[in-house]
Write a protein that holds these residues in place. Structure first.
Motif, PDB file in Angstrom:
ATOM      1  N   LEU A  48       5.828 -11.757 -71.847  1.00 17.71           N
ATOM      2  CA  LEU A  48       4.598 -12.165 -70.571  1.00 17.71           C
ATOM      3  C   LEU A  48       3.728 -10.942 -70.597  1.00 17.71           C
ATOM      4  CD1 LEU A  48       3.805 -14.196 -68.668  1.00 17.71           C
ATOM      5  CD2 LEU A  48       5.362 -13.423 -67.019  1.00 17.71           C
ATOM      6  N   PRO A  49       2.379 -10.864 -71.312  1.00 15.74           N
ATOM      7  CA  PRO A  49       1.777  -9.631 -71.122  1.00 15.74           C
ATOM      8  C   PRO A  49       1.374  -9.122 -69.694  1.00 15.74           C
ATOM      9  CG  PRO A  49       1.004 -11.063 -73.024  1.00 15.74           C
ATOM     10  CD  PRO A  49       2.077 -11.917 -72.378  1.00 15.74           C
ATOM     11  N   LEU A  50       1.792  -7.910 -69.586  1.00 12.03           N
ATOM     12  CA  LEU A  50       1.219  -7.418 -67.855  1.00 12.03           C
ATOM     13  C   LEU A  50      -0.275  -6.677 -68.255  1.00 12.03           C
ATOM     14  CD1 LEU A  50       1.862  -6.606 -65.131  1.00 12.03           C
ATOM     15  CD2 LEU A  50       2.890  -4.448 -66.453  1.00 12.03           C
ATOM     16  N   GLN A  51      -0.232  -6.186 -69.564  1.00  9.70           N
ATOM     17  CA  GLN A  51      -1.431  -5.173 -69.839  1.00  9.70           C
ATOM     18  C   GLN A  51      -1.609  -4.168 -68.835  1.00  9.70           C
ATOM     19  OE1 GLN A  51      -2.277  -6.174 -72.539  1.00  9.70           O
ATOM     20  NE2 GLN A  51      -2.485  -8.350 -72.560  1.00  9.70           N
ATOM     21  N   SER A  52      -1.476  -4.332 -67.342  1.00  8.24           N
ATOM     22  CA  SER A  52      -1.548  -2.941 -66.647  1.00  8.24           C
ATOM     23  C   SER A  52      -0.896  -3.485 -65.409  1.00  8.24           C
ATOM     24  CB  SER A  52      -2.983  -2.630 -66.080  1.00  8.24           C
ATOM     25  OG  SER A  52      -3.230  -2.054 -65.224  1.00  8.24           O
ATOM     26  N   LEU A  92      -6.562  -4.656 -63.563  1.00  6.30           N
ATOM     27  CA  LEU A  92      -6.463  -6.075 -63.923  1.00  6.30           C
ATOM     28  C   LEU A  92      -7.501  -6.703 -63.600  1.00  6.30           C
ATOM     29  CD1 LEU A  92      -2.849  -6.671 -62.669  1.00  6.30           C
ATOM     30  CD2 LEU A  92      -3.763  -6.852 -65.079  1.00  6.30           C
ATOM     31  N   ALA A  93      -8.300  -6.463 -62.440  1.00  7.30           N
ATOM     32  CA  ALA A  93      -9.462  -7.310 -62.013  1.00  7.30           C
ATOM     33  C   ALA A  93     -10.509  -7.027 -63.196  1.00  7.30           C
ATOM     34  CB  ALA A  93      -9.759  -6.695 -60.773  1.00  7.30           C
ATOM     35  N   ARG A  94     -10.666  -5.340 -63.439  1.00  7.71           N
ATOM     36  CA  ARG A  94     -11.771  -5.210 -64.369  1.00  7.71           C
ATOM     37  C   ARG A  94     -11.270  -5.675 -65.880  1.00  7.71           C
ATOM     38  NH1 ARG A  94     -14.517   0.027 -63.332  1.00  7.71           N
ATOM     39  NH2 ARG A  94     -13.911   0.507 -65.479  1.00  7.71           N
ATOM     40  N   THR A 141       6.761  -7.398 -73.044  1.00  6.75           N
ATOM     41  CA  THR A 141       5.468  -7.467 -72.643  1.00  6.75           C
ATOM     42  C   THR A 141       4.355  -6.527 -73.395  1.00  6.75           C
ATOM     43  OG1 THR A 141       4.051  -7.355 -70.526  1.00  6.75           O
ATOM     44  CG2 THR A 141       5.380  -5.384 -71.020  1.00  6.75           C
ATOM     45  N   ASP A 142       3.150  -6.612 -73.195  1.00  9.07           N
ATOM     46  CA  ASP A 142       2.226  -5.853 -73.880  1.00  9.07           C
ATOM     47  C   ASP A 142       1.388  -4.883 -72.549  1.00  9.07           C
ATOM     48  OD1 ASP A 142       2.515  -7.079 -76.141  1.00  9.07           O
ATOM     49  OD2 ASP A 142       0.822  -8.404 -76.051  1.00  9.07           O
ATOM     50  N   ILE A 143       1.238  -3.598 -73.092  1.00  8.77           N
ATOM     51  CA  ILE A 143       0.516  -2.759 -72.041  1.00  8.77           C
ATOM     52  C   ILE A 143      -0.597  -2.071 -72.802  1.00  8.77           C
ATOM     53  CG2 ILE A 143       0.677  -0.577 -70.751  1.00  8.77           C
ATOM     54  CD1 ILE A 143       2.588  -2.657 -69.688  1.00  8.77           C
ATOM     55  N   ILE A 144      -1.809  -2.085 -72.144  1.00  5.56           N
ATOM     56  CA  ILE A 144      -2.772  -1.255 -72.683  1.00  5.56           C
ATOM     57  C   ILE A 144      -2.844   0.058 -71.682  1.00  5.56           C
ATOM     58  CG2 ILE A 144      -5.320  -1.231 -72.972  1.00  5.56           C
ATOM     59  CD1 ILE A 144      -5.096  -4.257 -73.678  1.00  5.56           C
ATOM     60  N   VAL A 145      -3.048   1.167 -72.458  1.00  2.00           N
ATOM     61  CA  VAL A 145      -3.306   2.337 -71.851  1.00  2.00           C
ATOM     62  C   VAL A 145      -4.609   2.863 -71.987  1.00  2.00           C
ATOM     63  CG1 VAL A 145      -0.912   3.227 -71.464  1.00  2.00           C
ATOM     64  CG2 VAL A 145      -2.321   3.901 -73.745  1.00  2.00           C
ATOM     65  N   GLY A 146      -5.277   3.639 -71.041  1.00  5.58           N
ATOM     66  CA  GLY A 146      -6.600   4.129 -71.486  1.00  5.58           C
ATOM     67  C   GLY A 146      -7.853   2.964 -71.342  1.00  5.58           C
ATOM     68  N   PHE A 147      -7.571   1.938 -70.723  1.00 11.99           N
ATOM     69  CA  PHE A 147      -8.676   0.991 -70.441  1.00 11.99           C
ATOM     70  C   PHE A 147     -10.007   1.758 -69.636  1.00 11.99           C
ATOM     71  CE2 PHE A 147     -11.045  -2.329 -67.961  1.00 11.99           C
ATOM     72  CZ  PHE A 147     -11.136  -3.446 -69.018  1.00 11.99           C
ATOM     73  N   PRO A 148     -10.839   1.495 -69.798  1.00 15.22           N
ATOM     74  CA  PRO A 148     -12.131   2.119 -69.081  1.00 15.22           C
ATOM     75  C   PRO A 148     -11.822   2.384 -67.582  1.00 15.22           C
ATOM     76  CG  PRO A 148     -13.139   0.840 -70.838  1.00 15.22           C
ATOM     77  CD  PRO A 148     -11.566   0.501 -70.745  1.00 15.22           C
ATOM     78  N   GLY A 149     -12.153   3.605 -67.104  1.00 14.37           N
ATOM     79  CA  GLY A 149     -12.070   3.769 -65.729  1.00 14.37           C
ATOM     80  C   GLY A 149     -10.656   4.015 -65.223  1.00 14.37           C
ATOM     81  N   GLU A 150      -9.474   3.653 -66.197  1.00 11.97           N
ATOM     82  CA  GLU A 150      -7.956   3.945 -65.537  1.00 11.97           C
ATOM     83  C   GLU A 150      -8.007   5.478 -65.239  1.00 11.97           C
ATOM     84  OE1 GLU A 150      -4.089   2.632 -67.918  1.00 11.97           O
ATOM     85  OE2 GLU A 150      -4.970   4.412 -68.576  1.00 11.97           O
ATOM     86  N   THR A 151      -7.399   5.590 -64.216  1.00 13.59           N
ATOM     87  CA  THR A 151      -6.815   6.940 -63.675  1.00 13.59           C
ATOM     88  C   THR A 151      -5.499   7.231 -63.432  1.00 13.59           C
ATOM     89  OG1 THR A 151      -6.502   5.833 -61.353  1.00 13.59           O
ATOM     90  CG2 THR A 151      -8.623   6.464 -61.474  1.00 13.59           C
ATOM     91  N   GLU A 152      -5.148   8.490 -63.315  1.00 15.73           N
ATOM     92  CA  GLU A 152      -3.575   8.449 -63.332  1.00 15.73           C
ATOM     93  C   GLU A 152      -2.803   7.500 -62.455  1.00 15.73           C
ATOM     94  OE1 GLU A 152      -2.233  10.744 -65.387  1.00 15.73           O
ATOM     95  OE2 GLU A 152      -3.786  11.236 -66.354  1.00 15.73           O
ATOM     96  N   GLY A 176     -18.988  -6.224 -79.219  1.00 19.24           N
ATOM     97  CA  GLY A 176     -19.305  -7.460 -78.283  1.00 19.24           C
ATOM     98  C   GLY A 176     -18.367  -7.956 -76.911  1.00 19.24           C
ATOM     99  N   THR A 177     -17.682  -6.978 -76.833  1.00 20.12           N
ATOM    100  CA  THR A 177     -16.796  -7.121 -75.559  1.00 20.12           C
ATOM    101  C   THR A 177     -17.201  -6.522 -74.401  1.00 20.12           C
ATOM    102  OG1 THR A 177     -15.174  -5.601 -76.099  1.00 20.12           O
ATOM    103  CG2 THR A 177     -14.640  -7.732 -76.940  1.00 20.12           C
ATOM    104  N   PRO A 178     -17.123  -7.082 -73.159  1.00 22.10           N
ATOM    105  CA  PRO A 178     -17.625  -6.368 -71.841  1.00 22.10           C
ATOM    106  C   PRO A 178     -16.981  -5.159 -71.920  1.00 22.10           C
ATOM    107  CG  PRO A 178     -17.116  -8.629 -71.519  1.00 22.10           C
ATOM    108  CD  PRO A 178     -16.375  -8.379 -72.746  1.00 22.10           C
ATOM    109  N   ALA A 179     -15.888  -4.901 -72.186  1.00 18.78           N
ATOM    110  CA  ALA A 179     -15.030  -3.500 -71.682  1.00 18.78           C
ATOM    111  C   ALA A 179     -15.699  -2.415 -72.547  1.00 18.78           C
ATOM    112  CB  ALA A 179     -13.710  -3.701 -71.751  1.00 18.78           C
TER     113      ALA A 179
END
Ligand code: SAH
Ligand code: F3S
Length: 445
Positions: free
Chosen positions: A258-262, A268-270, A298-309, A337-340
């Protein structure tokens, strides 16, 4: 017979597609070879999910240049997500490529290869095509098989290229899926993994509409099949009916990816994931209540644009709170082509690397604690091969998807389902000893 060498990158759906391609080409008298130097046709089944995946393909194509120089009749093809995303640009950058085709064209692979060989000029087929269920295989399946139940994705996660490469959500009819699984079981398969990019959105596009819970029930009725797995689910589409089915349908295994991503609501909203951390945790609790033996990955993405500590802390906390059995951590990679990719505040590579290491640290601790809970337990294991490190030992997986190596040669064999007692917990696997069925505690529901 002509010789085919297939190189597969990326996800399980690509593995499934590669098997289909090998099966279809086998019908045209191509046999698989493990040696690329011996091949008449080399196909690269590619992934575009992160930039690194694409880099690997171009570097492989660079390596293949010498081979093509020595053997001009060698046909080189690129298929899969990169083909769909980059289209003709692949041949521009790597002129040794004779053929480029996307997943909708798989059913026509035989014709495409013949055409490229006959015409001796580049062939490109990356258009849309009706969904067809291709079930051809190059040989007998092993004890485990993947079965694609739907293609594409209708979500718009802002980081993800899949909706562009795999198109819209399209489900295969349940009858076709059950027929495919019956065929696999007749050849000795015991476990299937139902595949879709958002597999829990299965069936809503069919007439009449159906869902994954109903599909579980139908697949559960296939005699001789022992286990059902499914991946990947999106928390957004997780219904009470599915939670009930996970508890009640006997052959559905106690493992949920069950991917969480963040773990941060802001991120998550962004990402446009459609759930909050609280909602995700609510689902995990409901699932654990329904099926206490459930293991999560799960899957986690680190360093999504704007991610803070602070956002990262929220992710670390969530990982601890859920207590996953397994976590895949990815550094955010901007995709065309992706918004992020166009968002401000892109995170520098060295920050991504540091955050990646911090997440892995926590993951290591959390998953080790989960593993220790298994020490001494006797669990149901489907034997699927020999141990990677010690070919004298057998290897298999528990229903909760853990690898267990054990000494069972002569007493049991690949394809058997046996009770194994966990005797040692190692960082990436378990060691065990063959037990008697009476001792098994997580034998099945
Ligand atoms: N359909 C699946 C996702 C497939 S991609 C799902 O809904 O989860 C597998 C994983 O790759 C994703 O879960 C995500 O963690 C990661 N991923 C996708 N796009 C990415 C990107 N641009 N950069 C880094 N990781 C990415
Ligand atoms: Fe990608 Fe999100 Fe679909 S991660 S595959 S767009 S659910």
């Amino acid at each position: 017979m002509a010789k085919l060498h297939l190189i597969t990158y990326g996800c399980q759906m690509n593995e499934y597609d590669s098997e289909r391609v090998a099966g279809l080409l086998r019908e045209r008298d191509y046999e698989l070879t493990a040696d690329e130097g011996d091949a008449d046709v080399i196909l690269l089944n590619t992934c575009a999910i992160r930039e690194k995946a694409e880099d690997k393909v171009f570097s492989k194509l660079g390596e293949l240049r010498a081979l093509k120089r020595d053997k001009p009749s060698l046909l080189i093809g690129v298929m899969g997500c990169m083909a769909q995303l980059r289209k003709g640009a692949i041949q521009q950058r790597a002129p040794i490529v004779d053929l480029v085709f996307g997943s909708p064209a798989i059913a026509r692979v035989g014709e495409l290869v013949e055409r490229a060989r006959r015409e001796g000029r580049p062939v490109l087929d990356v258009g849309e095509a009706p969904l067809v269920k291709v079930t051809s295989r190059p040989g007998r399946p092993g004890p485990k098989a993947f079965v694609t139940v739907m293609e594409g994705c209708d979500k718009h996660c802002t980081f993800c290229v899949v909706p562009r490469t795999r198109g819209r959500e399209r489900s295969h009819p349940p009858e076709a899926i059950v027929a495919e699984i019956e065929g696999l079981v007749a050849e000795g398969c015991r476990e299937v993994t139902l595949l879709g990019q958002t597999v829990n959105a299965y069936g809503r596009d069919l007439t009449p509409p159906t869902d994954l819970a109903e599909l579980f029930a139908r697949v559960n009725d296939v005699e001789g099949l022992a286990r059902i797995r499914f991946t990947t689910s999106n928390p957004y589409n997780l219904t009470p009916a599915l939670i009930r089915a996970i508890r009640e349908v006997e052959k559905v295994c106690e493992w949920f990816h069950l991917p969480l991503q963040s773990g941060s609501d802001r991120v998550l909203a962004r990402m446009n994931r459609g759930y909050t951390r609280a909602r995700y945790l609510e689902l995990v609790d409901a699932l654990r209540e329904a099926e206490p033996a459930l293991a999560f990955s799960t899957d986690i993405i680190v360093g999504f644009p704007g991610e803070t500590e602070g956002d990262l802390e929220a992710t670390l906390e969530t990982i601890e709170r859920v207590s996953y059995d397994n976590v895949f951590v990815f550094r955010y990679s901007p995709r065309p082509g992706t918004p992020a990719a166009a968002m401000p505040e892109q995170i520098p590579d060295e920050v991504k690397a540091r955050r990646n290491a911090r997440v892995l640290d926590v993951v290591q601790r959390v998953t080790a604690a989960r593993s220790r809970l298994l020490a001494g337990r006797t669990m149901e294991v489907l034997v699927d091969g020999t141990s990677r490190k010690n070919p004298g030992e057998l290897s298999g997986r528990t229903r909760c998807n853990r690898v267990v190596n054990f000494d069972g040669a002569g007493r049991t064999t690949v394809g058997d389902i046996v009770p194994v007692q966990v005797t040692e917990v190692l960082p990436h696997s378990l060691r065990g000893a063959l037990a008697t069925p009476e001792e098994a505690v997580c034998w099945s529901k």
